[in-house]
Design a protein around this motif. Structure first.
Motif, PDB file in Angstrom:
ATOM      1  N   HIS A  50      11.203  44.644  35.179  1.00  0.00           N
ATOM      2  CA  HIS A  50      10.799  45.300  34.063  1.00  0.00           C
ATOM      3  C   HIS A  50      11.266  46.865  33.993  1.00  0.00           C
ATOM      4  N   SER A  51      10.862  47.413  34.823  1.00  0.00           N
ATOM      5  CA  SER A  51      11.106  49.110  34.927  1.00  0.00           C
ATOM      6  C   SER A  51      11.196  49.409  36.627  1.00  0.00           C
ATOM      7  N   ARG A  52      11.851  50.524  36.863  1.00  0.00           N
ATOM      8  CA  ARG A  52      11.987  51.095  37.965  1.00  0.00           C
ATOM      9  C   ARG A  52      11.081  52.181  38.242  1.00  0.00           C
ATOM     10  N   THR A  53      10.484  52.634  37.256  1.00  0.00           N
ATOM     11  CA  THR A  53       9.689  53.972  37.203  1.00  0.00           C
ATOM     12  C   THR A  53       8.308  53.923  36.885  1.00  0.00           C
ATOM     13  N   VAL A  54       7.617  53.026  37.270  1.00  0.00           N
ATOM     14  CA  VAL A  54       6.165  52.749  37.251  1.00  0.00           C
ATOM     15  C   VAL A  54       5.461  52.843  38.387  1.00  0.00           C
ATOM     16  N   PRO A  55       4.927  54.010  38.914  1.00  0.00           N
ATOM     17  CA  PRO A  55       4.010  54.179  39.970  1.00  0.00           C
ATOM     18  C   PRO A  55       2.764  53.663  39.791  1.00  0.00           C
ATOM     19  N   LYS A  56       2.064  52.885  40.972  1.00  0.00           N
ATOM     20  CA  LYS A  56       0.686  52.625  40.780  1.00  0.00           C
ATOM     21  C   LYS A  56      -0.418  53.157  41.139  1.00  0.00           C
ATOM     22  N   LEU A  57      -0.076  54.640  40.932  1.00  0.00           N
ATOM     23  CA  LEU A  57      -1.153  55.736  41.489  1.00  0.00           C
ATOM     24  C   LEU A  57      -1.717  56.190  40.347  1.00  0.00           C
ATOM     25  N   TYR A  58      -3.146  56.588  40.446  1.00  0.00           N
ATOM     26  CA  TYR A  58      -3.950  57.159  39.095  1.00  0.00           C
ATOM     27  C   TYR A  58      -4.901  58.185  39.773  1.00  0.00           C
ATOM     28  N   THR A  59      -4.709  59.434  39.277  1.00  0.00           N
ATOM     29  CA  THR A  59      -5.461  60.655  39.698  1.00  0.00           C
ATOM     30  C   THR A  59      -6.773  60.487  38.945  1.00  0.00           C
ATOM     31  N   LEU A  60      -7.942  60.129  39.573  1.00  0.00           N
ATOM     32  CA  LEU A  60      -9.199  60.264  39.064  1.00  0.00           C
ATOM     33  C   LEU A  60      -9.861  61.467  38.980  1.00  0.00           C
ATOM     34  N   THR A  61      -9.842  62.184  40.136  1.00  0.00           N
ATOM     35  CA  THR A  61     -10.542  63.702  40.189  1.00  0.00           C
ATOM     36  C   THR A  61      -9.599  64.523  41.024  1.00  0.00           C
ATOM     37  N   ASP A  62      -9.958  65.695  41.008  1.00  0.00           N
ATOM     38  CA  ASP A  62      -9.363  66.582  41.789  1.00  0.00           C
ATOM     39  C   ASP A  62      -9.365  66.173  43.433  1.00  0.00           C
ATOM     40  N   SER A  63     -10.201  65.307  43.769  1.00  0.00           N
ATOM     41  CA  SER A  63     -10.230  64.686  45.075  1.00  0.00           C
ATOM     42  C   SER A  63     -10.258  63.452  45.158  1.00  0.00           C
ATOM     43  N   THR A  64      -9.944  62.643  44.300  1.00  0.00           N
ATOM     44  CA  THR A  64      -9.588  61.181  44.468  1.00  0.00           C
ATOM     45  C   THR A  64      -8.409  60.511  43.686  1.00  0.00           C
ATOM     46  N   VAL A  65      -8.037  59.628  44.266  1.00  0.00           N
ATOM     47  CA  VAL A  65      -6.591  58.929  43.727  1.00  0.00           C
ATOM     48  C   VAL A  65      -6.854  57.415  44.088  1.00  0.00           C
ATOM     49  N   LEU A  66      -6.796  56.914  42.917  1.00  0.00           N
ATOM     50  CA  LEU A  66      -6.769  55.298  42.882  1.00  0.00           C
ATOM     51  C   LEU A  66      -5.470  54.483  43.035  1.00  0.00           C
ATOM     52  N   GLY A  67      -5.170  53.505  44.140  1.00  0.00           N
ATOM     53  CA  GLY A  67      -3.986  53.038  44.061  1.00  0.00           C
ATOM     54  C   GLY A  67      -4.201  51.611  43.453  1.00  0.00           C
ATOM     55  N   CYS A  68      -3.463  51.037  42.516  1.00  0.00           N
ATOM     56  CA  CYS A  68      -3.912  49.757  41.916  1.00  0.00           C
ATOM     57  C   CYS A  68      -2.575  49.150  41.502  1.00  0.00           C
ATOM     58  N   CYS A  69      -2.226  48.056  42.083  1.00  0.00           N
ATOM     59  CA  CYS A  69      -1.207  47.068  41.893  1.00  0.00           C
ATOM     60  C   CYS A  69      -1.585  45.631  41.706  1.00  0.00           C
ATOM     61  N   GLY A  70      -0.691  44.801  41.042  1.00  0.00           N
ATOM     62  CA  GLY A  70      -0.792  43.507  40.804  1.00  0.00           C
ATOM     63  C   GLY A  70      -0.549  43.159  39.511  1.00  0.00           C
ATOM     64  N   PHE A  71      -1.540  42.684  38.747  1.00  0.00           N
ATOM     65  CA  PHE A  71      -0.976  42.472  37.330  1.00  0.00           C
ATOM     66  C   PHE A  71      -1.217  43.841  36.375  1.00  0.00           C
ATOM     67  N   GLN A  72      -0.079  44.217  35.861  1.00  0.00           N
ATOM     68  CA  GLN A  72      -0.164  45.659  35.276  1.00  0.00           C
ATOM     69  C   GLN A  72      -1.135  45.703  34.151  1.00  0.00           C
ATOM     70  N   GLY A  73      -1.374  44.734  33.500  1.00  0.00           N
ATOM     71  CA  GLY A  73      -2.370  44.653  32.334  1.00  0.00           C
ATOM     72  C   GLY A  73      -3.622  45.062  32.608  1.00  0.00           C
ATOM     73  N   ASP A  74      -4.090  44.381  33.834  1.00  0.00           N
ATOM     74  CA  ASP A  74      -5.351  44.545  34.318  1.00  0.00           C
ATOM     75  C   ASP A  74      -5.684  46.013  34.981  1.00  0.00           C
ATOM     76  N   CYS A  75      -4.281  46.265  35.665  1.00  0.00           N
ATOM     77  CA  CYS A  75      -4.349  47.956  36.364  1.00  0.00           C
ATOM     78  C   CYS A  75      -4.592  48.769  35.139  1.00  0.00           C
ATOM     79  N   LEU A  76      -3.741  48.822  34.005  1.00  0.00           N
ATOM     80  CA  LEU A  76      -4.148  49.544  33.061  1.00  0.00           C
ATOM     81  C   LEU A  76      -5.442  49.614  32.398  1.00  0.00           C
ATOM     82  N   THR A  77      -6.119  48.428  32.263  1.00  0.00           N
ATOM     83  CA  THR A  77      -7.384  48.293  31.632  1.00  0.00           C
ATOM     84  C   THR A  77      -8.479  48.773  32.624  1.00  0.00           C
ATOM     85  N   LEU A  78      -8.402  48.507  33.839  1.00  0.00           N
ATOM     86  CA  LEU A  78      -9.220  48.969  34.957  1.00  0.00           C
ATOM     87  C   LEU A  78      -9.286  50.733  35.124  1.00  0.00           C
TER      88      LEU A  78
END
Length: 227
Positions: A50-78
Motif C-alpha cells: 500500500h505504501s513504502r513510506t510509513v514508519p511504525k514509530l511514534y514519538t510520545l515525549t522527549d524521552s519516550t518513543v513507541l514502536g507499533c506495528c500489525g494492523f495499521q488502523g489499530d496502531c493509529l487508534t492506539l
C-alpha cells in the motif's frame, strides 16, 4: 427460496474479519545512556504494497518513543488514545510522563481492550529515572516486561535470535560480554533489518531509527530493498 444446506455449504461463505495484518517489524535496543527503536517503512496487505513510506514509530515525549506495528488502523487508534492521555497528564501535572509510567499506562490500555484487543505489536524505548536506556515489550493484552533488547512484528522470529547472539552473547563460548555503544547498536540494527528484508516480504523499503538520549530524540534513516 432458500438453497439446500448441502448446496450452500459447497458454495462457501464469506467471513468478515475486523483485523488485517499490515506487516512491519520493530526492534528496540537499550544501552547505558541511550535507547533506540527502529522500524521499516513498508505498509502491505497480503501480496500488495500500500505504501513504502510509513514508519511504525511514534514519538510520545522527549524521552519516550513507541514502536507499533500489525494492523495499521489499530496502531493509529492506539497512538491517538495515548497522545490524548499524555496531553491530559501534562496539563494536570505540568510535566511529561516518564517512560516507566507510559509503559504502565499502555499496559492498562491494552488490558482494558482484552476482550476485543488491539492487533498490534508494541515496544517502548525510553530512559529510566537514572538516565539509563530501557526497553519495554508487551503482549496483546497488556502483560509487559523491561528488557535490554526486543524484536516485534512479522520478522521478529528472524531477528530475535540474532539479537540474542550479538547483544545477549548467548550461544557463544570464549567471548567476553562488552558494553553496547550507541554507534555499534545503530550499525547492528542496520545489519539485522537488511537481513530481514531479504527473507520477510512484509519488511523492506526503508529503515527509520529513533535514538533516545538525555538530549532528546534523534532520527536516522537507511534504505532497504524495495522488491
Amino acid at each position: 427460496t432458500a438453497l439446500p444446506i448441502s448446496l450452500s455449504s459447497k458454495r462457501g461463505m464469506s467471513r468478515f474479519s475486523p483485523y488485517v495484518l499490515n506487516g512491519g517489524t520493530i526492534v528496540g535496543v537499550s544501552g547505558d545512556d541511550f535507547a533506540l527503536i527502529a522500524s521499516d517503512t513498508r505498509l502491505s496487505e497480503g501480496f500488495r504494497i500500500h505504501s513504502r513510506t510509513v514508519p511504525k514509530l511514534y514519538t510520545l515525549t522527549d524521552s519516550t518513543v513507541l514502536g507499533c506495528c500489525g494492523f495499521q488502523g489499530d496502531c493509529l487508534t492506539l497512538n491517538k488514545h495515548l497522545a490524548s492521555r499524555l496531553q491530559t497528564y501534562k496539563y494536570a501535572h505540568r510535566k511529561s510522563m516518564s517512560s516507566s509510567a507510559i509503559a504502565q499506562m499502555l499496559s492498562t490500555v491494552l488490558y482494558y481492550k482484552r476482550f476485543f484487543p488491539y492487533y498490534t505489536y508494541n515496544v517502548i524505548a525510553g530512559l529510566d529515572s537514572e538516565g539509563k536506556g530501557a526497553i519495554y515489550s508487551f503482549d496483546p493484552v497488556g502483560s509487559y516486561e523491561r528488557e535490554v533488547f526486543r524484536a516485534g512484528g512479522t520478522a521478529a522470529n528472524l531477528l530475535q535470535p540474532l539479537l540474542d547472539n550479538q547483544i545477549g552473547f548467548k550461544n557463544q563460548t570464549g567471548v567476553e560480554p562488552e558494553a553496547l555503544t550507541k554507534e555499534k547498536a545503530v550499525a547492528l540494527i542496520k545489519d539485522v533489518f537488511t537481513a530481514a528484508a531479504e527473507r520477510d516480504i512484509y519488511t523492506g523499503d526503508g529503515l527509520v531509527i529513533k535514538i533516545v538520549t538525555g538530549n532528546g530524540v534523534e532520527e536516522e534513516t537507511f534504505p532497504l530493498r524495495r522488491d
